[in-house]
Design a protein around this motif. Structure first.
Motif, PDB file in Angstrom:
ATOM      1  N   THR A  60       0.842  -1.188   0.000  1.00 25.57           N
ATOM      2  CA  THR A  60       0.000   0.000   0.000  1.00 25.57           C
ATOM      3  C   THR A  60       0.882   1.244   0.000  1.00 25.57           C
ATOM      4  O   THR A  60       1.984   1.236   0.537  1.00 25.57           O
ATOM      5  CB  THR A  60      -0.910   0.033   1.244  1.00 25.57           C
ATOM      6  N   LEU A  61       0.378   2.296  -0.599  1.00 27.35           N
ATOM      7  CA  LEU A  61       1.068   3.575  -0.599  1.00 27.35           C
ATOM      8  C   LEU A  61       0.665   4.299   0.692  1.00 27.35           C
ATOM      9  O   LEU A  61      -0.507   4.579   0.897  1.00 27.35           O
ATOM     10  CB  LEU A  61       0.683   4.406  -1.820  1.00 27.35           C
ATOM     11  N   ARG A  62       1.631   4.605   1.509  1.00 29.59           N
ATOM     12  CA  ARG A  62       1.354   5.097   2.855  1.00 29.59           C
ATOM     13  C   ARG A  62       1.781   6.551   3.009  1.00 29.59           C
ATOM     14  O   ARG A  62       2.929   6.899   2.775  1.00 29.59           O
ATOM     15  CB  ARG A  62       2.083   4.213   3.863  1.00 29.59           C
ATOM     16  N   ARG A  63       0.829   7.388   3.440  1.00 25.71           N
ATOM     17  CA  ARG A  63       1.120   8.791   3.713  1.00 25.71           C
ATOM     18  C   ARG A  63       1.577   8.947   5.159  1.00 25.71           C
ATOM     19  O   ARG A  63       1.115   8.231   6.055  1.00 25.71           O
ATOM     20  CB  ARG A  63      -0.142   9.640   3.477  1.00 25.71           C
ATOM     21  N   LEU A  64       2.480   9.887   5.380  1.00 25.28           N
ATOM     22  CA  LEU A  64       2.824  10.234   6.756  1.00 25.28           C
ATOM     23  C   LEU A  64       1.587  10.790   7.452  1.00 25.28           C
ATOM     24  O   LEU A  64       0.907  11.665   6.906  1.00 25.28           O
ATOM     25  CB  LEU A  64       3.932  11.290   6.791  1.00 25.28           C
ATOM     26  N   ASN A  65       1.267  10.285   8.648  1.00 27.25           N
ATOM     27  CA  ASN A  65       0.181  10.916   9.376  1.00 27.25           C
ATOM     28  C   ASN A  65       0.687  12.229   9.983  1.00 27.25           C
ATOM     29  O   ASN A  65       1.860  12.576   9.852  1.00 27.25           O
ATOM     30  CB  ASN A  65      -0.422   9.979  10.423  1.00 27.25           C
ATOM     31  N   ARG A  66      -0.169  12.959  10.653  1.00 27.95           N
ATOM     32  CA  ARG A  66       0.221  14.306  11.064  1.00 27.95           C
ATOM     33  C   ARG A  66       1.319  14.296  12.125  1.00 27.95           C
ATOM     34  O   ARG A  66       2.157  15.200  12.163  1.00 27.95           O
ATOM     35  CB  ARG A  66      -0.990  15.097  11.557  1.00 27.95           C
ATOM     36  N   THR A  67       1.340  13.273  12.974  1.00 25.83           N
ATOM     37  CA  THR A  67       2.410  13.176  13.956  1.00 25.83           C
ATOM     38  C   THR A  67       3.735  12.868  13.282  1.00 25.83           C
ATOM     39  O   THR A  67       4.768  13.468  13.596  1.00 25.83           O
ATOM     40  CB  THR A  67       2.081  12.089  14.994  1.00 25.83           C
ATOM     41  N   GLU A  68       3.725  11.925  12.341  1.00 22.52           N
ATOM     42  CA  GLU A  68       4.942  11.580  11.610  1.00 22.52           C
ATOM     43  C   GLU A  68       5.432  12.770  10.791  1.00 22.52           C
ATOM     44  O   GLU A  68       6.635  13.015  10.710  1.00 22.52           O
ATOM     45  CB  GLU A  68       4.666  10.376  10.708  1.00 22.52           C
ATOM     46  N   TYR A  69       4.511  13.502  10.201  1.00 20.91           N
ATOM     47  CA  TYR A  69       4.882  14.691   9.428  1.00 20.91           C
ATOM     48  C   TYR A  69       5.552  15.715  10.334  1.00 20.91           C
ATOM     49  O   TYR A  69       6.609  16.279   9.987  1.00 20.91           O
ATOM     50  CB  TYR A  69       3.636  15.292   8.775  1.00 20.91           C
ATOM     51  N   SER A  70       4.967  15.962  11.491  1.00 19.37           N
ATOM     52  CA  SER A  70       5.534  16.945  12.425  1.00 19.37           C
ATOM     53  C   SER A  70       6.922  16.519  12.887  1.00 19.37           C
ATOM     54  O   SER A  70       7.858  17.325  12.939  1.00 19.37           O
ATOM     55  CB  SER A  70       4.603  17.117  13.623  1.00 19.37           C
ATOM     56  N   ASN A  71       7.078  15.231  13.220  1.00 11.11           N
ATOM     57  CA  ASN A  71       8.385  14.734  13.651  1.00 11.11           C
ATOM     58  C   ASN A  71       9.417  14.814  12.527  1.00 11.11           C
ATOM     59  O   ASN A  71      10.590  15.130  12.761  1.00 11.11           O
ATOM     60  CB  ASN A  71       8.266  13.287  14.138  1.00 11.11           C
ATOM     61  N   ALA A  72       8.976  14.526  11.305  1.00 17.93           N
ATOM     62  CA  ALA A  72       9.890  14.577  10.167  1.00 17.93           C
ATOM     63  C   ALA A  72      10.368  16.009   9.915  1.00 17.93           C
ATOM     64  O   ALA A  72      11.549  16.242   9.639  1.00 17.93           O
ATOM     65  CB  ALA A  72       9.205  14.015   8.918  1.00 17.93           C
ATOM     66  N   VAL A  73       9.454  16.967  10.033  1.00 19.65           N
ATOM     67  CA  VAL A  73       9.835  18.379   9.887  1.00 19.65           C
ATOM     68  C   VAL A  73      10.823  18.762  10.978  1.00 19.65           C
ATOM     69  O   VAL A  73      11.835  19.430  10.726  1.00 19.65           O
ATOM     70  CB  VAL A  73       8.580  19.272   9.931  1.00 19.65           C
ATOM     71  N   MET A  94      18.706   3.280  18.460  1.00 12.50           N
ATOM     72  CA  MET A  94      17.453   3.986  18.209  1.00 12.50           C
ATOM     73  C   MET A  94      16.504   3.927  19.410  1.00 12.50           C
ATOM     74  O   MET A  94      15.829   4.908  19.721  1.00 12.50           O
ATOM     75  CB  MET A  94      16.765   3.406  16.971  1.00 12.50           C
ATOM     76  N   LEU A  95      16.458   2.800  20.091  1.00 14.07           N
ATOM     77  CA  LEU A  95      15.573   2.690  21.250  1.00 14.07           C
ATOM     78  C   LEU A  95      16.081   3.497  22.430  1.00 14.07           C
ATOM     79  O   LEU A  95      15.303   3.870  23.321  1.00 14.07           O
ATOM     80  CB  LEU A  95      15.414   1.221  21.646  1.00 14.07           C
ATOM     81  N   ALA A  96      17.381   3.790  22.461  1.00 16.27           N
ATOM     82  CA  ALA A  96      17.937   4.623  23.534  1.00 16.27           C
ATOM     83  C   ALA A  96      17.779   6.107  23.235  1.00 16.27           C
ATOM     84  O   ALA A  96      17.961   6.942  24.121  1.00 16.27           O
ATOM     85  CB  ALA A  96      19.417   4.286  23.750  1.00 16.27           C
ATOM     86  N   ASP A  97      17.447   6.439  22.006  1.00 15.54           N
ATOM     87  CA  ASP A  97      17.306   7.835  21.585  1.00 15.54           C
ATOM     88  C   ASP A  97      15.961   8.394  22.058  1.00 15.54           C
ATOM     89  O   ASP A  97      14.963   7.673  22.140  1.00 15.54           O
ATOM     90  CB  ASP A  97      17.396   7.910  20.058  1.00 15.54           C
ATOM     91  N   ASP A  98      15.935   9.698  22.352  1.00 16.77           N
ATOM     92  CA  ASP A  98      14.688  10.331  22.792  1.00 16.77           C
ATOM     93  C   ASP A  98      13.591  10.236  21.743  1.00 16.77           C
ATOM     94  O   ASP A  98      12.396  10.303  22.074  1.00 16.77           O
ATOM     95  CB  ASP A  98      14.925  11.797  23.152  1.00 16.77           C
ATOM     96  N   ARG A  99      13.979  10.090  20.473  1.00 22.00           N
ATOM     97  CA  ARG A  99      12.959   9.977  19.435  1.00 22.00           C
ATOM     98  C   ARG A  99      12.139   8.709  19.578  1.00 22.00           C
ATOM     99  O   ARG A  99      11.026   8.617  19.042  1.00 22.00           O
ATOM    100  CB  ARG A  99      13.621  10.049  18.056  1.00 22.00           C
ATOM    101  N   ALA A 100      12.671   7.720  20.312  1.00 22.61           N
ATOM    102  CA  ALA A 100      11.920   6.486  20.542  1.00 22.61           C
ATOM    103  C   ALA A 100      10.735   6.710  21.476  1.00 22.61           C
ATOM    104  O   ALA A 100       9.902   5.805  21.640  1.00 22.61           O
ATOM    105  CB  ALA A 100      12.836   5.400  21.104  1.00 22.61           C
ATOM    106  N   LEU A 101      10.618   7.897  22.075  1.00 23.07           N
ATOM    107  CA  LEU A 101       9.422   8.215  22.851  1.00 23.07           C
ATOM    108  C   LEU A 101       8.183   8.181  21.976  1.00 23.07           C
ATOM    109  O   LEU A 101       7.057   8.138  22.480  1.00 23.07           O
ATOM    110  CB  LEU A 101       9.560   9.596  23.506  1.00 23.07           C
TER     111      LEU A 101
END
Length: 782
Positions: free
Chosen positions: A107-120, A487-494
């Motif tokens: 499936t073609l998957r769009r970033l949801n709004r949380t993923e978009y915000s984190n990516a920005v 990656m799991l030790a990184d704060d982004r893993a929150l």
């Protein structure tokens, strides 16, 4: 069906599954009775080897393996007989899956709004949450990152363009240099019994000084170096707090550098609060006036945790509606206005990352630097090496804006174009040239890196992941293990805590829970937030420490602050800060089912719900949801012959209806075991004036009692719980619902995890090395 002899599970002789099905299933599941709308004539043993009817056979495996079928009213097969059939069926399904790889539909998957915000955030080093500026995403299979429901509309694209334009200018340093106001409304209760809005005699944020009380803080991004005004409105303790009177406004002008800041207003904590609190009266007729004159209180303005100024305010305000003085004074709203006297874009993490090349002398011309900057940002944004065509399109956007303005305006325009491009918005994966529909092939290491980052970080791959993927070494076992650990030790893993656990455990629903103020006067926003934080910290500790997922069922520790510990009746915890706390058997806590968040979100506003709690356990911990309730289901009777009924009596009366009993026999024992916890998770001993009985039994006759008995029942079904957890986590990781062809992979991960006491990193490793996560099937054209 036909006669088929297959290999016996123990490897000796042959095994005939037809005999088991005829003996234990045919009486009800035939063409005449069609129990459950299903007949044995609809399946054929020989079909498994041909990949037909897999969903039906997975369903048979599920209900027989869990002992749900045959039903309690029918004779049960012996243990060895059942084990042989389950082993045959599981082996047949797993064997077919191993011989016929199927990673599921693409499936073609769009970033949801949380993923978009984190990516920005990660692309531009811009500490600004833009998710609230985008529409709420639809959910499917319990999560909001499911490809099938992440549609795109013209309205949504308009929002992306607006948001991308704003954040690109902010990151480059071209934010508005004319004053504007950003408003933050503090999370507050409504008026209590029509006698004012309560405030809190405790530190309300870790971003505020230790000796503070009430007030609040929020993240503010200053677009320029300059002077800003921090102002706010205080409550007046009237029964109408929508007023924003100038007499209740406080303000202070302070210099701020461009970039992210934490801004707050709070009262100074006193050793002994000298504001009395009057008795609340549930009436609008008797509203007492203050008997003492107001006293001066110190109010502090906070920037990045430090006091930058203070003022003195009266402890109450006598408005035309008069003051009630029922609560200590507090802050209702914080505003930051500015910039005034803007002095430039300043040095920010965003500008440092973006302008890695500065035009100066040849060859560092503006066009040269623009191409370097754009290519580097596009590479991370698109999650792959960029082509000349990619860069040329963005350079055309840059050139147009540069011609009409300047270099930095051109860069901002190019960044905006990146943030609304399909390569950024979508998880785009390719197939080999001329490949036929249905062809299965591994995704590239770069595509894998994107899947990995979305799963663990809800964001983009960083430079380290991209570099390893470009070298095609990311999936080497030793490399991948090291990256997972990093990656799991990184704060982004929150993101796992906030997005996966927040939806799996229904923590996102907690903010909409409104317990009845008359029934639960002690329930307030700090308590609700503490409940949510306990569950978040509990989940994150299991992930970070690589603990067993069985801790979700039963643990000898949790995370508490004083407010929540007092609510639970646990002594020795002081202060608003959370810490890990060892709990003993007498606490009646431990595991998810002893936590206030779960107990509250599965209750109604004024009473508990046996059905909600039982269904939550079946859905989320056992992956065995009951069927939907029949239409026009009658409401529970709360009284009979003038006597109030407790929950057990209500459910017993309700379940007398045969149409209801088949579902309630599975749900009610689970919910009844938790009846000693009220609708806000407090422990209690009575209901409707009578002692609560939490002894009950499962459909198979097993007797248990209360939380600890329920935990034992769930631990006896640990393999089923592990399967449920893997299914939820795998759904979240893949961004799609699981199908019959995925179930052999789930079982394989569970078996591997069982060898390591179900440690969570082993489960994550199993998902990341699974066939669905590593492979892609060429889609069929519709």
């Amino acid at each position: 069906m036909c006669d088929v002899a297959v290999a016996n599970p123990d490897g000796h002789g042959s095994y005939d599954p037809e005999a088991f099905l005829d003996k234990h299933c045919a009486r009800c599941h035939n063409d005449e009775r069609m129990s459950g709308n299903w007949s044995l004539s609809m399946v054929n043993v020989a079909d498994i080897g041909q990949g037909k009817g897999l969903a039906e056979w997975e369903s048979i495996l599920r209900v027989t393996g869990r002992g749900e079928m045959p039903p309690p009213s029918r004779p049960k097969p012996g243990d060895e007989e059942l084990k042989s059939f389950v082993s045959w069926l599981e082996g047949s399904l797993d064997g077919y899956a191993a011989a016929h790889p199927n990673p599921g539909r693409a499936t073609l998957r769009r970033l949801n709004r949380t993923e978009y915000s984190n990516a920005v955030r990660d692309l531009l080093s811009l500490d600004v949450d833009v998710s609230e500026s985008l529409p709420t995403d639809d959910t499917g299979y319990g999560f909001d990152n499911i490809a099938d429901v992440l549609s795109v509309s013209p309205t949504l694209m308009d929002r992306y363009i607006v948001v991308a334009g704003k954040v690109s200018r902010l990151a480059v340093g071209l934010g508005a240099d004319q004053p504007f106001t950003t408003t933050y409304l503090l999370p507050k209760e409504g008026s209590i019994l029509n006698q004012g809005i309560p405030s809190y005699d405790e530190r309300m944020s870790t971003d505020l000084p230790l000796d503070s009380r009430g007030g609040g803080a929020f993240n503010y991004y200053a677009p320029h170096d300059g002077v800003y005004e921090i102002n706010g409105y205080l409550n007046s303790n009237t029964n109408n707090e929508v007023d924003r009177l100038e007499d209740n406004r406080v303000s202070l002008r302070v210099p701020l550098t461009a970039g992210s800041h934490t801004v707050g207003i709070t009262f100074r904590k006193q050793l002994r609060l000298d504001e009395s609190v009057q008795t609340l009266r549930n009436t609008t007729e008797d509203v007492p006036l203050p008997t003492e004159p107001p006293t001066p209180l110190t109010l502090d303005f906070i920037v990045d945790g430090a006091r930058v100024g203070s003022t003195r305010v009266r402890s109450y305000y006598m408005s035309p509606r008069f003051a009630q003085k029922n609560f200590p004074r507090d802050v209702l709203e914080i505003n930051v206005a500015g910039p005034y006297e803007a002095s430039g874009p300043g040095i920010t993490p965003s500008r440092e990352k973006i302008f890695s090349c500065q035009p100066s002398f040849w060859p560092f011309t503006e066009n040269y630097c623009a191409k370097k900057i754009i290519a580097r940002l596009a590479r991370q944004a698109y999650r792959r090496p960029v082509t000349d065509a990619d860069v040329e399109r963005l350079m055309a956007v840059y050139a147009q804006a540069h011609q009409s303005a300047n270099f930095e305006q051109g860069i901002a325009a190019a960044i905006q174009a990146i943030l609304v491009s399909a390569s950024f918005l979508f998880l785009y994966e390719t197939d080999p040239p001329h490949s036929e529909p249905g062809f299965v092939h591994p995704v590239t290491d770069l595509e894998y890196a994107s899947r990995l980052a979305l799963f663990l970080w809800s964001s983009l791959p960083d430079e380290e992941l991209l570099t390893l993927a470009e070298k095609n070494v990311l999936r080497k076992p030793e490399v991948l293990q090291q990256q997972i650990k990093r990656m799991l030790a990184d704060d982004r893993a929150l993101a796992l805590e906030q997005n996966f656990a927040g939806q799996w455990l229904y923590l996102r629903n907690l903010e909409f829970q409104r317990p009845d103020v008359k029934e639960f006067p002690d329930f307030d926003i700090p308590l609700r937030d503490a409940m949510k934080r306990e569950s978040e910290l509990f989940f994150s500790s299991i992930v970070r420490e690589n603990a067993s997922i069985l801790d979700f069922i039963k643990s000898d520790y949790t995370f508490l602050n004083e407010r929540l510990a007092t609510h639970y009746g646990i002594e020795g915890v002081q202060g608003p800060a959370f810490r890990r706390v060892a709990i003993d058997a007498e606490s009646m806590r431990g595991g998810l089912l002893g936590q206030g968040s779960i107990l509250t979100v599965t209750s109604y506003s004024n009473h508990t719900s046996v059905v909600r709690r039982g269904k939550w356990i079946l859905d989320n911990l056992l992956a065995a949801p009951p069927p939907p309730p029949p239409p026009d289901i009658p409401a529970l009777k709360t009284q009979q012959a003038g006597k109030a009924l407790n929950a057990r009596e209500q459910m017993a009366l309700h379940s007398q209806d045969p149409a209801c009993s088949s579902c309630h026999v599975r749900m009610d024992p689970l919910g009844l075991a938790l009846e000693k916890y009220d609708a806000v998770g407090r422990f209690r001993l009575t209901d409707a004036g009578r002692p609560i009985d939490v002894s009950t039994n499962m459909p198979d006759g097993k007797i248990f009692e209360g939380l600890y008995g329920l935990q034992s029942v769930l631990l006896e079904r640990k393999e089923q719980f592990a399967g449920a957890f893997v299914q939820r986590l795998m759904t979240y990781a893949l961004g799609r619902g699981l199908e019959a062809n995925d179930q052999p992979q789930v079982r394989q991960i569970v078996r591997a995890a069982a060898q390591d006491n179900y440690r969570v990193h082993t489960i994550i490793w199993g998902i990341l090395t699974s066939e669905p996560f590593n492979y892609r099937m060429v889609p069929h054209h519709e």
